[in-house]
Design a protein around this motif. Structure first.
Motif, short mmCIF file in Angstrom:
data_model
loop_
_atom_site.label_atom_id
_atom_site.label_comp_id
_atom_site.label_asym_id
_atom_site.label_seq_id
_atom_site.Cartn_x
_atom_site.Cartn_y
_atom_site.Cartn_z
N PHE A 267 42.79 81.89 18.33
CA PHE A 267 42.92 81.64 16.89
C PHE A 267 41.97 80.53 16.48
N ASP A 268 41.15 80.79 15.47
CA ASP A 268 40.21 79.82 14.91
C ASP A 268 40.94 79.11 13.76
N HIS A 269 41.47 77.92 14.04
CA HIS A 269 42.26 77.18 13.04
C HIS A 269 41.42 76.81 11.82
N ALA A 270 40.17 76.48 12.02
CA ALA A 270 39.32 76.05 10.90
C ALA A 270 39.14 77.14 9.86
N ASN A 271 39.07 78.40 10.32
CA ASN A 271 38.84 79.52 9.41
C ASN A 271 40.06 80.42 9.23
N GLY A 272 41.12 80.16 9.99
CA GLY A 272 42.35 80.94 9.85
C GLY A 272 42.25 82.38 10.31
N ASP B 110 34.59 87.40 14.66
CA ASP B 110 35.97 87.57 14.19
C ASP B 110 36.53 88.85 14.80
N MET C 79 41.57 85.22 13.87
CA MET C 79 41.46 85.42 15.31
C MET C 79 39.99 85.67 15.64
N ARG C 80 39.51 85.14 16.77
CA ARG C 80 38.12 85.31 17.21
C ARG C 80 38.13 85.92 18.60
#
Length: 67
Positions: A37-42, A10, A44-45
């Protein structure tokens, strides 16, 4: 031989610590960092590829983080 790892985390200081630790163990940056952006976890990665020269043959059983 050269081995490859992709470090991800993250978008926190933990990512910088993970990359800094790898560099302190002899890994070298490979290419540009990524940021998505990691949509599954909401969240930024971040990602950064690193490589390292080692004196042994590659095996899929290698623990790359311990090299």
């Amino acid at each position: 031989m050269k081995i490859y790892r992709m470090l991800t985390e993250d978008d926190t200081s933990q990512f910088c610590h993970k990359v800094s630790e790898a560099l302190s163990k002899g890994w070298e940056l490979y290419g540009d960092p990524t940021y998505a952006f990691d949509h599954a976890n909401g969240v930024m990665r971040c990602g950064q590829a690193v490589t390292k020269e080692i004196n042994q043959a590659y095996s899929p059983d290698m623990k790359l983080g311990q090299q």
